[in-house]
Write a protein that holds these residues in place. Sequence first.
Motif, PDB file in Angstrom:
ATOM      1  N   ASP A  15       0.805  -1.217   0.000  1.00 58.59           N
ATOM      2  CA  ASP A  15       0.000   0.000   0.000  1.00 58.59           C
ATOM      3  C   ASP A  15       0.842   1.272   0.000  1.00 58.59           C
ATOM      4  OD1 ASP A  15      -2.414  -1.385   0.022  1.00 58.59           O
ATOM      5  OD2 ASP A  15      -2.402  -1.573   2.210  1.00 58.59           O
ATOM      6  N   THR A  16       2.156   1.137   0.098  1.00 58.91           N
ATOM      7  CA  THR A  16       3.024   2.311   0.195  1.00 58.91           C
ATOM      8  C   THR A  16       3.994   2.365  -0.980  1.00 58.91           C
ATOM      9  OG1 THR A  16       2.919   2.173   2.610  1.00 58.91           O
ATOM     10  CG2 THR A  16       4.637   3.583   1.662  1.00 58.91           C
ATOM     11  N   PRO A  17       3.750   3.224  -1.960  1.00 59.80           N
ATOM     12  CA  PRO A  17       4.696   3.325  -3.084  1.00 59.80           C
ATOM     13  C   PRO A  17       6.034   3.886  -2.629  1.00 59.80           C
ATOM     14  CG  PRO A  17       3.104   5.114  -3.162  1.00 59.80           C
ATOM     15  CD  PRO A  17       2.653   4.197  -2.055  1.00 59.80           C
ATOM     16  N   ARG A  18       7.106   3.337  -3.171  1.00 58.67           N
ATOM     17  CA  ARG A  18       8.445   3.823  -2.858  1.00 58.67           C
ATOM     18  C   ARG A  18       8.940   4.832  -3.892  1.00 58.67           C
ATOM     19  NH1 ARG A  18      11.219   0.803   0.858  1.00 58.67           N
ATOM     20  NH2 ARG A  18      12.595   2.617   0.781  1.00 58.67           N
ATOM     21  N   ALA A  19       8.158   5.021  -4.936  1.00 58.30           N
ATOM     22  CA  ALA A  19       8.493   6.003  -5.966  1.00 58.30           C
ATOM     23  C   ALA A  19       7.219   6.455  -6.644  1.00 58.30           C
ATOM     24  CB  ALA A  19       9.463   5.413  -6.995  1.00 58.30           C
ATOM     25  N   LEU A  20       7.291   7.653  -7.190  1.00 60.19           N
ATOM     26  CA  LEU A  20       6.218   8.207  -8.017  1.00 60.19           C
ATOM     27  C   LEU A  20       6.742   8.238  -9.441  1.00 60.19           C
ATOM     28  CD1 LEU A  20       4.223  11.436  -7.232  1.00 60.19           C
ATOM     29  CD2 LEU A  20       5.378  11.230  -9.414  1.00 60.19           C
ATOM     30  N   VAL A  21       5.884   7.900 -10.401  1.00 59.55           N
ATOM     31  CA  VAL A  21       6.358   7.820 -11.784  1.00 59.55           C
ATOM     32  C   VAL A  21       5.533   8.724 -12.699  1.00 59.55           C
ATOM     33  CG1 VAL A  21       4.933   5.773 -12.287  1.00 59.55           C
ATOM     34  CG2 VAL A  21       6.926   6.287 -13.717  1.00 59.55           C
ATOM     35  N   PHE A  22       6.225   9.429 -13.577  1.00 57.84           N
ATOM     36  CA  PHE A  22       5.614  10.122 -14.701  1.00 57.84           C
ATOM     37  C   PHE A  22       5.962   9.317 -15.950  1.00 57.84           C
ATOM     38  CE2 PHE A  22       6.398  13.473 -11.608  1.00 57.84           C
ATOM     39  CZ  PHE A  22       5.231  14.221 -11.642  1.00 57.84           C
ATOM     40  N   ASP A  23       4.950   8.870 -16.669  1.00 56.08           N
ATOM     41  CA  ASP A  23       5.165   8.091 -17.888  1.00 56.08           C
ATOM     42  C   ASP A  23       4.829   8.988 -19.081  1.00 56.08           C
ATOM     43  OD1 ASP A  23       5.563   6.144 -19.757  1.00 56.08           O
ATOM     44  OD2 ASP A  23       3.903   4.865 -19.128  1.00 56.08           O
ATOM     45  N   PHE A  24       5.846   9.362 -19.846  1.00 55.47           N
ATOM     46  CA  PHE A  24       5.654  10.254 -20.984  1.00 55.47           C
ATOM     47  C   PHE A  24       5.489   9.422 -22.253  1.00 55.47           C
ATOM     48  CE2 PHE A  24       8.558  12.541 -18.013  1.00 55.47           C
ATOM     49  CZ  PHE A  24       7.648  13.493 -17.571  1.00 55.47           C
ATOM     50  N   ASP A  25       4.307   9.478 -22.835  1.00 47.61           N
ATOM     51  CA  ASP A  25       3.975   8.675 -24.008  1.00 47.61           C
ATOM     52  C   ASP A  25       3.787   9.593 -25.206  1.00 47.61           C
ATOM     53  OD1 ASP A  25       3.196   6.707 -25.742  1.00 47.61           O
ATOM     54  OD2 ASP A  25       1.234   6.364 -24.823  1.00 47.61           O
ATOM     55  N   PRO A  26       4.678   9.532 -26.194  1.00 48.39           N
ATOM     56  CA  PRO A  26       4.550  10.441 -27.337  1.00 48.39           C
ATOM     57  C   PRO A  26       3.412  10.030 -28.264  1.00 48.39           C
ATOM     58  CG  PRO A  26       6.384   8.931 -27.684  1.00 48.39           C
ATOM     59  CD  PRO A  26       5.869   8.668 -26.293  1.00 48.39           C
ATOM     60  N   GLY A  27       2.553  10.980 -28.578  1.00 49.75           N
ATOM     61  CA  GLY A  27       1.484  10.732 -29.527  1.00 49.75           C
ATOM     62  C   GLY A  27       2.002  10.821 -30.948  1.00 49.75           C
ATOM     63  N   PRO A  28       1.141  10.603 -31.947  1.00 52.68           N
ATOM     64  CA  PRO A  28       1.557  10.721 -33.352  1.00 52.68           C
ATOM     65  C   PRO A  28       2.229  12.059 -33.627  1.00 52.68           C
ATOM     66  CG  PRO A  28      -0.646   9.781 -33.199  1.00 52.68           C
ATOM     67  CD  PRO A  28      -0.280  10.206 -31.808  1.00 52.68           C
ATOM     68  N   ASP A  29       3.284  12.020 -34.431  1.00 48.73           N
ATOM     69  CA  ASP A  29       4.065  13.198 -34.813  1.00 48.73           C
ATOM     70  C   ASP A  29       4.921  13.738 -33.676  1.00 48.73           C
ATOM     71  OD1 ASP A  29       2.939  13.167 -37.427  1.00 48.73           O
ATOM     72  OD2 ASP A  29       1.182  14.217 -36.655  1.00 48.73           O
ATOM     73  N   THR A  30       5.093  12.975 -32.614  1.00 48.49           N
ATOM     74  CA  THR A  30       6.032  13.331 -31.551  1.00 48.49           C
ATOM     75  C   THR A  30       6.907  12.118 -31.254  1.00 48.49           C
ATOM     76  OG1 THR A  30       4.579  12.685 -29.724  1.00 48.49           O
ATOM     77  CG2 THR A  30       4.386  14.952 -30.526  1.00 48.49           C
ATOM     78  N   GLY A  31       7.981  12.336 -30.504  1.00 50.27           N
ATOM     79  CA  GLY A  31       8.905  11.242 -30.190  1.00 50.27           C
ATOM     80  C   GLY A  31       9.593  11.491 -28.867  1.00 50.27           C
TER      81      GLY A  31
ATOM     82  N   PRO B 202      11.811   9.394  -6.071  1.00 48.76           N
ATOM     83  CA  PRO B 202      11.831   8.559  -4.866  1.00 48.76           C
ATOM     84  C   PRO B 202      10.924   9.136  -3.782  1.00 48.76           C
ATOM     85  CG  PRO B 202      14.056   9.019  -5.651  1.00 48.76           C
ATOM     86  CD  PRO B 202      13.138   9.916  -6.413  1.00 48.76           C
ATOM     87  N   LEU B 203      10.211   8.256  -3.107  1.00 47.23           N
ATOM     88  CA  LEU B 203       9.359   8.642  -1.984  1.00 47.23           C
ATOM     89  C   LEU B 203       9.938   8.005  -0.730  1.00 47.23           C
ATOM     90  CD1 LEU B 203       5.836   8.112  -3.634  1.00 47.23           C
ATOM     91  CD2 LEU B 203       7.133  10.245  -3.427  1.00 47.23           C
ATOM     92  N   ASN B 204      10.736   8.760  -0.029  1.00 45.44           N
ATOM     93  CA  ASN B 204      11.485   8.213   1.106  1.00 45.44           C
ATOM     94  C   ASN B 204      10.906   8.616   2.456  1.00 45.44           C
ATOM     95  OD1 ASN B 204      13.405   6.952  -0.571  1.00 45.44           O
ATOM     96  ND2 ASN B 204      14.452   8.907  -0.867  1.00 45.44           N
ATOM     97  N   THR B 205       9.664   9.078   2.466  1.00 41.56           N
ATOM     98  CA  THR B 205       9.028   9.468   3.713  1.00 41.56           C
ATOM     99  C   THR B 205       7.776   8.625   3.909  1.00 41.56           C
ATOM    100  OG1 THR B 205       7.802  11.211   2.568  1.00 41.56           O
ATOM    101  CG2 THR B 205       9.870  11.847   3.630  1.00 41.56           C
ATOM    102  N   PRO B 206       7.405   8.338   5.160  1.00 42.77           N
ATOM    103  CA  PRO B 206       6.209   7.526   5.412  1.00 42.77           C
ATOM    104  C   PRO B 206       4.943   8.290   5.035  1.00 42.77           C
ATOM    105  CG  PRO B 206       7.112   8.382   7.472  1.00 42.77           C
ATOM    106  CD  PRO B 206       8.112   8.717   6.403  1.00 42.77           C
ATOM    107  N   GLY B 207       3.891   7.554   4.794  1.00 45.30           N
ATOM    108  CA  GLY B 207       2.600   8.174   4.537  1.00 45.30           C
ATOM    109  C   GLY B 207       2.231   8.307   3.082  1.00 45.30           C
TER     110      GLY B 207
END
Length: 247
Positions: free
Chosen positions: A126-142, A179-184
């Motif tokens: 229940d406690t993530p150790r990291a937060l992620v941003f997933d960058f997905d390029p749409g058509p005509d981007t890379g 990184p999420l290095n704090t509780p909660g």
Amino acid sequence: MTAPIEVDIEGRRVRLTNLDKVLYPSGFTKAEVVDYYARIAPIAVPHVAGRCITFRRFPDGTDADGFFEKQCAQHRPDWMQTALGPGDRRGGIHYCRIEETAAMVWAANLAAIELHAPMALANDLDTPRALVFDFDPGPDTGVSECCQVALGVAAVLDSVGLRAWCKTSGSKGMQMYVPLNTPGATHEGAANFALAVGQVMERQFAHDTSTPLGVTTVMAKDARPGKVFVDWSQNAHHKTTIAPYSL
């Protein structure tokens, strides 16, 4: 096909089969996949240790459809560690844990070319150790457009005292980990934060007349042409991302 062989890896016996089987159209064989994972394991294992690992297997090679496998195989060696993780209506699933080089080589022999890991450790789902941003390029981007958005996100994170690290996603985009290095910390909180930052990027790029690049946090694919999609939903409790150093 070559005959099966047994190898000793740090005191573990691992059976290897069909090592001459071609897994990539360029001619890259299972033997080379196994060799890669054996060599990279000392660096890669710390990134996946303690987590419920999902395999994406390609027994017929990467030019055929692979499949995701969460349940750790019943024919696993007796030294292969498992952990109970998110399952289905019938309850939890026992996932494989990659805690040592032998385990990574055993997975490679299954043609588990991709290793996918959750944000949380198996002993505290229940406690993530990291937060992620997933960058997905749409058509005509890379990926270069993804880099532009990632730099914008990094500036926002810096303003609130957070740091992030990027890696390619295994496909055509890239990912940024905080990184999420704090509780909660919670999965819902991580997803909400990632969404909020993505919406800031939407506004910033919409008002930046120096670049035609757009950003979206909308899931619908028809909203993505010419834009980079910031997929904040990868922070959900049940989601995984491809692990560092995975093929």
